[in-house]
Scaffold this motif. Structure first.
Motif, PDB file in Angstrom:
ATOM      1  N   ILE A 263       8.101 145.211  32.758  1.00  0.00           N
ATOM      2  CA  ILE A 263       6.634 145.178  32.740  1.00  0.00           C
ATOM      3  C   ILE A 263       6.087 146.565  32.436  1.00  0.00           C
ATOM      4  N   ALA A 264       6.606 147.582  33.127  1.00  0.00           N
ATOM      5  CA  ALA A 264       6.129 148.953  32.919  1.00  0.00           C
ATOM      6  C   ALA A 264       6.397 149.406  31.494  1.00  0.00           C
ATOM      7  N   ARG A 265       7.580 149.127  30.980  1.00  0.00           N
ATOM      8  CA  ARG A 265       7.926 149.554  29.615  1.00  0.00           C
ATOM      9  C   ARG A 265       7.030 148.871  28.595  1.00  0.00           C
ATOM     10  N   LYS A 266       6.767 147.588  28.796  1.00  0.00           N
ATOM     11  CA  LYS A 266       5.944 146.853  27.838  1.00  0.00           C
ATOM     12  C   LYS A 266       4.526 147.410  27.795  1.00  0.00           C
TER      13      LYS A 266
ATOM     14  N   GLY B  70       0.485 151.777  25.112  1.00  0.00           N
ATOM     15  CA  GLY B  70      -0.416 152.918  25.249  1.00  0.00           C
ATOM     16  C   GLY B  70      -1.005 153.126  26.629  1.00  0.00           C
ATOM     17  N   TYR B  71      -0.487 152.440  27.636  1.00  0.00           N
ATOM     18  CA  TYR B  71      -1.039 152.544  28.985  1.00  0.00           C
ATOM     19  C   TYR B  71      -0.074 153.278  29.912  1.00  0.00           C
ATOM     20  N   ALA B  72      -0.622 154.228  30.685  1.00  0.00           N
ATOM     21  CA  ALA B  72       0.163 154.832  31.762  1.00  0.00           C
ATOM     22  C   ALA B  72       0.311 153.795  32.871  1.00  0.00           C
ATOM     23  N   PHE B  73       1.507 153.654  33.387  1.00  0.00           N
ATOM     24  CA  PHE B  73       1.782 152.607  34.371  1.00  0.00           C
ATOM     25  C   PHE B  73       2.447 153.249  35.586  1.00  0.00           C
TER      26      PHE B  73
ATOM     27  N   MET C 181       6.986 132.143  26.489  1.00  0.00           N
ATOM     28  CA  MET C 181       5.947 132.173  27.516  1.00  0.00           C
ATOM     29  C   MET C 181       5.689 133.596  27.987  1.00  0.00           C
ATOM     30  N   ILE C 182       6.742 134.364  28.202  1.00  0.00           N
ATOM     31  CA  ILE C 182       6.587 135.741  28.671  1.00  0.00           C
ATOM     32  C   ILE C 182       5.831 136.570  27.639  1.00  0.00           C
ATOM     33  N   ILE C 183       6.148 136.401  26.367  1.00  0.00           N
ATOM     34  CA  ILE C 183       5.440 137.127  25.304  1.00  0.00           C
ATOM     35  C   ILE C 183       3.963 136.746  25.297  1.00  0.00           C
TER      36      ILE C 183
ATOM     37  N   ASN D 225       0.885 139.295  25.916  1.00  0.00           N
ATOM     38  CA  ASN D 225      -0.163 139.442  24.901  1.00  0.00           C
ATOM     39  C   ASN D 225      -1.547 139.210  25.499  1.00  0.00           C
ATOM     40  N   ASP D 226      -1.659 138.244  26.406  1.00  0.00           N
ATOM     41  CA  ASP D 226      -2.940 137.991  27.071  1.00  0.00           C
ATOM     42  C   ASP D 226      -3.362 139.204  27.911  1.00  0.00           C
ATOM     43  N   ILE D 227      -2.403 139.809  28.593  1.00  0.00           N
ATOM     44  CA  ILE D 227      -2.702 140.979  29.434  1.00  0.00           C
ATOM     45  C   ILE D 227      -3.135 142.162  28.583  1.00  0.00           C
ATOM     46  N   ILE D 228      -2.388 142.442  27.529  1.00  0.00           N
ATOM     47  CA  ILE D 228      -2.672 143.617  26.710  1.00  0.00           C
ATOM     48  C   ILE D 228      -3.983 143.453  25.946  1.00  0.00           C
TER      49      ILE D 228
END
Length: 247
Positions: A2-5, A10-13, A225-227, A231-234
């Motif tokens: 999750i963090a890597r994705k 472009g987001y600090a996690f 499903m995971i992709i 995509n919805d989150i990003i």
């Protein structure tokens, strides 16, 4: 993953292990006070947000399952501190089939006053309930830092009380929300995610329900499903980040 994705987008996690969880110190699986846990989270992320490189950036809460309850409690304690929250199968209410009968619950509440650390709470196989993919269910058994025993009495009681409080205070949730939940989730109740979406007093709120998906949306489903969930989150984050930076 999750963090890597999210970092690759472009987001600090930033993440943390709660006391008694993961690699943190403390008795494994023991939460003597959910409010104290939330205060630890607030302290940790307040220090992160004080760093010069992050002070002017929008900041978002991200919580899965138990973490969803933590994120909501953080928001209720800091109503204006965050630009939004992403809640994945949030623990606003434990599903009825995962909780003991009422009489057993009352007995456990009484025993918890004397034996708070004991593992006496009956529980179904979480891996089987959480992961749709059978391979992920098998792999869960080999994750040495995940607590896999019966819940400790005080921990179970704190989780129950917290979900009851959150359910009572849904109308107080006021920050932008993205709520993601599998329709076939039998660990946390998707009906309460629907209620959160309906009752939250913010105008910027979005609920995504995924047909036939289980509890672990970002780990235990098919790659497709995971992709889709990522995509919805990003997409949601990109849109809110542009809005915040333009204000």
């Amino acid at each position: 993953g999750i963090a890597r994705k999210l970092a690759s987008s472009g987001y600090a996690f930033f993440a943390m292990d709660y006391p008694g969880c993961g690699l943190s110190e403390g008795l494994h699986g023991y939460i003597p006070s959910f409010d104290r846990l939330v205060d630890d989270v607030i302290e940790h992320y307040s220090k992160v947000k004080e760093k010069p490189e992050f002070r002017t950036l929008p900041s978002f809460l991200f919580g899965q399952s138990l973490g969803g309850a933590v994120a909501l409690k953080v928001h209720l304690k800091q109503p204006n501190a965050w630009n939004g929250a992403i809640l994945v199968a949030p623990m606003c209410k434990i599903a009825d089939n995962m909780t003991p009968p009422w009489l057993v619950t009352q007995m456990l509440i009484g025993v918890a006053n004397f034996l708070p650390k004991h593992k006496l709470v009956p529980q179904k196989d979480l891996a089987e309930a959480a992961f749709r993919d059978p391979n992920h269910r098998k792999l869960a058994a080999y994750n040495v830092i995940v607590y896999k025993d019966k819940p400790r009495l005080k921990t179970a009681l704190e989780m129950l009380r917290t979900t009851q409080e959150i359910e009572r205070r849904l109308e107080e949730v006021s920050l932008p929300l993205l709520i993601l939940h599998g329709e076939a989730d039998t660990v946390t109740d998707p009906s309460v995610s629907k209620a959160l979406h309906e009752k939250a007093c913010c105008s910027d709120k979005k609920l995504k329900l995924y047909k036939d998906a289980y509890h672990a949306l970002l780990e235990g489903e098919s790659d497709e499903m995971i992709i889709q969930v990522f995509n919805d989150i990003i997409s949601w984050l990109d849109e809110r980040s542009r809005e915040t930076n333009s204000c």
